[in-house]
Design a protein around this motif. Sequence first.
Motif, PDB file in Angstrom:
ATOM      1  N   UNK A 139       5.925  28.665 -10.491  1.00  0.00           N
ATOM      2  CA  UNK A 139       6.739  29.183 -11.594  1.00  0.00           C
ATOM      3  C   UNK A 139       5.916  30.133 -12.453  1.00  0.00           C
ATOM      4  N   UNK A 140       4.707  29.720 -12.834  1.00  0.00           N
ATOM      5  CA  UNK A 140       3.856  30.558 -13.681  1.00  0.00           C
ATOM      6  C   UNK A 140       3.486  31.879 -13.008  1.00  0.00           C
ATOM      7  N   UNK A 141       3.385  31.860 -11.689  1.00  0.00           N
ATOM      8  CA  UNK A 141       3.059  33.069 -10.930  1.00  0.00           C
ATOM      9  C   UNK A 141       4.288  33.923 -10.640  1.00  0.00           C
ATOM     10  N   UNK A 142       5.465  33.473 -11.080  1.00  0.00           N
ATOM     11  CA  UNK A 142       6.694  34.229 -10.853  1.00  0.00           C
ATOM     12  C   UNK A 142       7.207  34.140  -9.430  1.00  0.00           C
ATOM     13  N   UNK A 143       6.761  33.137  -8.686  1.00  0.00           N
ATOM     14  CA  UNK A 143       7.163  32.965  -7.297  1.00  0.00           C
ATOM     15  C   UNK A 143       8.340  32.005  -7.128  1.00  0.00           C
ATOM     16  N   UNK A 144       8.699  31.300  -8.206  1.00  0.00           N
ATOM     17  CA  UNK A 144       9.812  30.344  -8.164  1.00  0.00           C
ATOM     18  C   UNK A 144      10.494  30.337  -9.529  1.00  0.00           C
ATOM     19  N   UNK A 145      11.790  30.043  -9.560  1.00  0.00           N
ATOM     20  CA  UNK A 145      12.511  29.973 -10.842  1.00  0.00           C
ATOM     21  C   UNK A 145      11.967  28.847 -11.718  1.00  0.00           C
ATOM     22  N   UNK A 146      12.157  28.961 -13.026  1.00  0.00           N
ATOM     23  CA  UNK A 146      11.632  27.972 -13.976  1.00  0.00           C
ATOM     24  C   UNK A 146      12.104  26.556 -13.666  1.00  0.00           C
ATOM     25  N   UNK A 147      13.329  26.392 -13.205  1.00  0.00           N
ATOM     26  CA  UNK A 147      13.869  25.056 -12.931  1.00  0.00           C
ATOM     27  C   UNK A 147      13.173  24.368 -11.756  1.00  0.00           C
ATOM     28  N   UNK A 148      12.486  25.123 -10.908  1.00  0.00           N
ATOM     29  CA  UNK A 148      11.863  24.546  -9.721  1.00  0.00           C
ATOM     30  C   UNK A 148      10.844  23.461 -10.062  1.00  0.00           C
ATOM     31  N   UNK A 149      10.124  23.618 -11.150  1.00  0.00           N
ATOM     32  CA  UNK A 149       9.102  22.621 -11.513  1.00  0.00           C
ATOM     33  C   UNK A 149       9.722  21.307 -11.988  1.00  0.00           C
ATOM     34  N   UNK A 150      11.016  21.326 -12.299  1.00  0.00           N
ATOM     35  CA  UNK A 150      11.720  20.121 -12.750  1.00  0.00           C
ATOM     36  C   UNK A 150      12.621  19.539 -11.663  1.00  0.00           C
ATOM     37  N   UNK A 151      12.540  20.058 -10.460  1.00  0.00           N
ATOM     38  CA  UNK A 151      13.384  19.625  -9.355  1.00  0.00           C
ATOM     39  C   UNK A 151      13.243  18.125  -9.115  1.00  0.00           C
ATOM     40  N   UNK A 152      14.356  17.461  -8.840  1.00  0.00           N
ATOM     41  CA  UNK A 152      14.315  16.025  -8.517  1.00  0.00           C
ATOM     42  C   UNK A 152      13.416  15.818  -7.301  1.00  0.00           C
ATOM     43  N   UNK A 153      12.643  14.750  -7.333  1.00  0.00           N
ATOM     44  CA  UNK A 153      11.699  14.432  -6.264  1.00  0.00           C
ATOM     45  C   UNK A 153      12.163  13.141  -5.591  1.00  0.00           C
ATOM     46  N   UNK A 154      12.240  13.143  -4.275  1.00  0.00           N
ATOM     47  CA  UNK A 154      12.698  11.979  -3.529  1.00  0.00           C
ATOM     48  C   UNK A 154      11.512  11.127  -3.099  1.00  0.00           C
ATOM     49  N   UNK A 155      11.458   9.904  -3.602  1.00  0.00           N
ATOM     50  CA  UNK A 155      10.455   8.934  -3.154  1.00  0.00           C
ATOM     51  C   UNK A 155      10.917   8.348  -1.822  1.00  0.00           C
ATOM     52  N   UNK A 156      10.014   8.239  -0.854  1.00  0.00           N
ATOM     53  CA  UNK A 156      10.403   7.676   0.441  1.00  0.00           C
ATOM     54  C   UNK A 156       9.195   7.049   1.108  1.00  0.00           C
ATOM     55  N   UNK A 157       9.487   6.289   2.142  1.00  0.00           N
ATOM     56  CA  UNK A 157       8.421   5.664   2.928  1.00  0.00           C
ATOM     57  C   UNK A 157       8.858   5.623   4.378  1.00  0.00           C
ATOM     58  N   UNK A 158       7.901   5.394   5.253  1.00  0.00           N
ATOM     59  CA  UNK A 158       8.204   5.341   6.678  1.00  0.00           C
ATOM     60  C   UNK A 158       7.591   6.516   7.407  1.00  0.00           C
ATOM     61  N   UNK A 159       7.952   6.648   8.669  1.00  0.00           N
ATOM     62  CA  UNK A 159       7.382   7.706   9.495  1.00  0.00           C
ATOM     63  C   UNK A 159       8.303   8.922   9.615  1.00  0.00           C
ATOM     64  N   UNK A 160       9.568   8.768   9.202  1.00  0.00           N
ATOM     65  CA  UNK A 160      10.505   9.884   9.251  1.00  0.00           C
ATOM     66  C   UNK A 160      11.235  10.017   7.922  1.00  0.00           C
ATOM     67  N   UNK A 161      11.772  11.193   7.681  1.00  0.00           N
ATOM     68  CA  UNK A 161      12.534  11.455   6.457  1.00  0.00           C
ATOM     69  C   UNK A 161      13.972  10.996   6.681  1.00  0.00           C
ATOM     70  N   UNK A 162      14.315   9.896   6.063  1.00  0.00           N
ATOM     71  CA  UNK A 162      15.638   9.301   6.180  1.00  0.00           C
ATOM     72  C   UNK A 162      16.500   9.824   5.031  1.00  0.00           C
ATOM     73  N   UNK A 163      17.562  10.532   5.363  1.00  0.00           N
ATOM     74  CA  UNK A 163      18.402  11.142   4.330  1.00  0.00           C
ATOM     75  C   UNK A 163      19.127  10.130   3.449  1.00  0.00           C
ATOM     76  N   UNK A 164      19.131   8.858   3.833  1.00  0.00           N
ATOM     77  CA  UNK A 164      19.749   7.866   2.950  1.00  0.00           C
ATOM     78  C   UNK A 164      18.885   7.631   1.699  1.00  0.00           C
ATOM     79  N   UNK A 165      17.666   8.138   1.687  1.00  0.00           N
ATOM     80  CA  UNK A 165      16.868   8.134   0.449  1.00  0.00           C
ATOM     81  C   UNK A 165      17.394   9.192  -0.527  1.00  0.00           C
ATOM     82  N   UNK A 166      18.065  10.204  -0.002  1.00  0.00           N
ATOM     83  CA  UNK A 166      18.582  11.309  -0.807  1.00  0.00           C
ATOM     84  C   UNK A 166      20.015  11.029  -1.262  1.00  0.00           C
TER      85      UNK A 166
END
Length: 174
Positions: free
Chosen positions: A60-87
């Motif tokens: 964001x500071x470098x102008x490479x991403x919109x200001x809201x990008x730094x506040x984007x929701x972050x998905x906590x997950x575990x396991x060996x694959x990305x399970x969309x039911x975490x989202x």
Amino acid sequence: MRPTILALDLEGTLISNAVSQIPRPGLYSFLEHVQGQFDQLVMFTTVEEGLFRRIATFLVLEGQAPAWFSELAYTQWEGTTKDLTYVAPTLGQALLLDDYRAYFHPEQEPWWIEVPLFGSPYEATDTGLRVAQECNDPLNSCSGVNFPQGDADERNDGGRDQALDRPAQVGAGP
């Protein structure tokens, strides 16, 4: 059901990796575009949240991403694959934009949008995100993904690769 959430991978998809943190060409415009196409964007990455926040703030500071990008929701997950039911609790509510097949849950492949790896030598001519953005137009015949624009019934192809009955994959070229 129209997917309303786009889960974004970080390394190899939006940036080079968490060490070099080189933004993929077209990152800013791509993020702005998909923000307007989905009700929600979330980060779904192997990068720890604290490091993701530092990288996002830098972009964001470098102008490479919109200001809201730094506040984007972050998905906590575990396991060996990305399970969309975490989202989202119901499969089909979310899509995952990712470059790495091994992390995608094999039973959820219909909701995976594959982008080519943004890897060394990190070409300024890389078109992975641009192709994804341009393929938003359902009349466009490029070999990429059609991000949702209203209900699937309103689009020519429902945002899906008709031959495979799954979301189309983003090509590596223009």
